[in-house]
Design an enzyme around this catalytic site. Structure first.
Site, PDB file in Angstrom:
ATOM      1  N   LYS A   1      -5.289  -3.345   0.937  1.00 57.01           N
ATOM      2  CA  LYS A   1      -6.179  -3.639   2.164  1.00 57.01           C
ATOM      3  C   LYS A   1      -6.716  -4.959   2.528  1.00 57.01           C
ATOM      4  CE  LYS A   1      -5.686   1.857   2.086  1.00 57.01           C
ATOM      5  NZ  LYS A   1      -4.492   1.719   3.227  1.00 57.01           N
TER       6      LYS A   1
ATOM      7  N   HIS B   1       8.000   7.018   0.807  1.00 51.46           N
ATOM      8  CA  HIS B   1       6.219   7.160   1.826  1.00 51.46           C
ATOM      9  C   HIS B   1       6.439   8.231   3.235  1.00 51.46           C
ATOM     10  CE1 HIS B   1       2.587   7.049   3.626  1.00 51.46           C
ATOM     11  NE2 HIS B   1       1.679   6.151   2.704  1.00 51.46           N
TER      12      HIS B   1
END
Length: 479
Positions: A175, A294
């Site tokens: 992140k 994902h």
């Protein structure tokens, strides 16, 4: 009489519209071992009988159309048609019921999830006679399963490649997910891996944007992997997202990852598509790459209880198409996930044979005939206080992935990774000593804090964090 007219007469053709249930509702039908079986949650429009709605689903997802056509006489409908063979009410829902449909195997191309879904969840979901339609589960017969390669490697081969046994694997999504330069991104990867994680990860929407082109990211991440491996003596990996605008570009990125010698790449299998995913899975098996999957976009399809497709179906489809990891919710984090339902599809991902169990949402017994298993990935809003629950819920064959729960540590990325590794090792040791993680979990974490200042700092930061919202997609109460 012309030959064409004669043909129509001989097959008893009668133009017009007839009820679907006259042809496609067959409660006397005994399913075959080779049939693909589907359980649909059907909400018919007012005035449409359940039998007609169930038959319409069977027809429109197989051989039927809205009117009688004379070419029906040129083939054997009894051989090729889908059949609604059973209907049952949904407890507590007066307007919904479960329709069971059997499809002959000849309707589907071998080894193609794309073709299977085009039929079963194609145009029928827009059918006007239905207010809503949801595919709850599929039974994939062994005869069809054997036409798929499945996951590139599977659970045991992955453990052997990584030389990691007896515990869940630990990961971290870097992140902020967008905006970092490739060099700063690689720095974060190194710090997390050096701190004790097994994997770091590209976020799902990290592809090749102006601020960080894919080739630069791959190079800096590879440098981080090799440096952290040399310093820790452990095998490390970073999920390099190969998802791209074309299959050719996707494979080009996977080829470059292989040339760098990294162990794993990644794909967004729903936005990328099943054809692309299967192609990448084949490449990964042939070239020794693990494949992380994902599920970006899944909630568009699976979150609403009365329309769409349950994630257990998407999980089965992924196991057929190919992937060594797939995101599967957390039960305890920020994302949607009912506990029993999640445990049901986690077993469908990992186990070779799973019995029907309606208490966990499993409508059919599923035999995977030795198709490799998939590691479920728990990710989304989890932190060190969740570690006992995650270890107890998911067991050893899983990946526990802490993004903000690593990078949000007050002392930095590496201490965040240390905190998670210490918490995991403490939970695994306590479990192996016979302690109950569900009861003693918080005590175990507090005890570990005494000899890990990194863990103590993490526990202090996230001690009040809760995501206490009701689950939207709950299991039906069985009578």
């Amino acid at each position: 009489m012309s030959p064409q007219t004669e043909t129509k007469a001989n097959v008893g053709f009668k133009a017009g519209v007839k009820e679907y249930k006259l042809t496609y509702y067959t409660p006397e039908y005994e399913t075959k071992d080779t049939d693909i079986l589907a359980a649909f949650r059907v909400t018919p429009q007012p005035g449409v009988p359940p039998e007609e709605a169930g038959a319409a689903v069977a027809a429109e997802s197989s051989t039927g159309t809205w009117t009688t056509v004379w070419t029906d006489g040129l083939t054997s409908l009894d051989r090729y048609k889908g059949r609604c063979y059973h209907i049952e009410p949904v407890p507590g829902e007066e307007t919904q019921f479960i329709a069971y449909v059997a499809y002959p195997l000849d309707l589907f191309e071998e080894g193609s999830v794309t073709n299977m879904f085009t039929s079963i969840v194609g145009n029928v979901f827009g059918f006007k006679a239905l207010a809503a339609l949801r595919l709850e589960d599929l039974r994939i017969p062994p005869a069809y399963t054997k036409t798929f390669q499945g996951p590139p490697h599977g659970i045991q081969v992955e453990r052997d490649k990584l030389n990691k046994y007896g515990r869940p694997l630990l990961g971290c999504t870097i992140k902020p997910k967008l905006g970092l330069s490739a060099k700063n991104y690689g720095r974060a990867v190194y710090e997390c891996l050096r701190g004790g994680l097994d994997f770091t990860k590209d976020d799902e929407n990290v592809n090749s944007q102006p601020f960080m082109r894919w080739r630069d990211r791959f190079l800096f991440c590879a440098e981080a992997i090799y440096k952290s491996q040399a310093e820790t003596g452990e095998i490390k990996g970073h999920y390099l997202n190969a998802t791209a605008g074309t299959c050719e570009e996707m494979i080009k990125r996977a080829v470059f990852a292989r040339e760098l010698g990294v162990p794993i790449v990644m794909h967004d299998y729903l936005t990328g598509g099943f054809t692309a995913n299967t192609s990448l899975a084949h490449y990964c098996r042939d070239n020794g790459l693990l494949l992380h999957i994902h599920r970006a976009m899944h909630a568009v399809i699976d979150r609403q209880k009365n329309h769409g497709m349950h994630f257990r179906v998407l999980a089965k489809a992924l196991r057929l198409s190919g992937g060594d990891h797939v995101h599967a919710g957390t039960v305890v984090g920020k994302l949607e996930g009912d506990r029993e339902s999640t445990l049901g599809f986690v077993d469908l991902l990992r186990d070779d044979y799973v019995e029907k169990d309606r208490s966990r949402g499993i409508f059919f017994t599923q035999d995977w005939v030795s198709l490799p298993g998939v590691l479920p990935v728990a990710s989304g809003g989890i932190h060190v206080w969740h570690m006992p629950a995650l270890t107890e819920i998911f067991g050893d064959d899983s990946v526990l992935q802490f993004g903000g729960g690593t990078l949000g540590h007050p002392w930095g990325n590496a201490p965040g990774a240390v905190a998670n590794r210490v918490a995991l090792e403490a939970c695994v040791q306590a479990r192996n000593e016979g302690r109950d993680l569900a009861i003693e979990g918080n005590t175990i974490i507090r005890e570990a804090c005494k000899w890990s200042p990194e863990l103590a700092a993490a526990c202090e930061v996230w001690k009040e964090i809760r995501f206490n919202f009701p689950t939207v997609d709950t299991l039906d109460t069985q009578e």
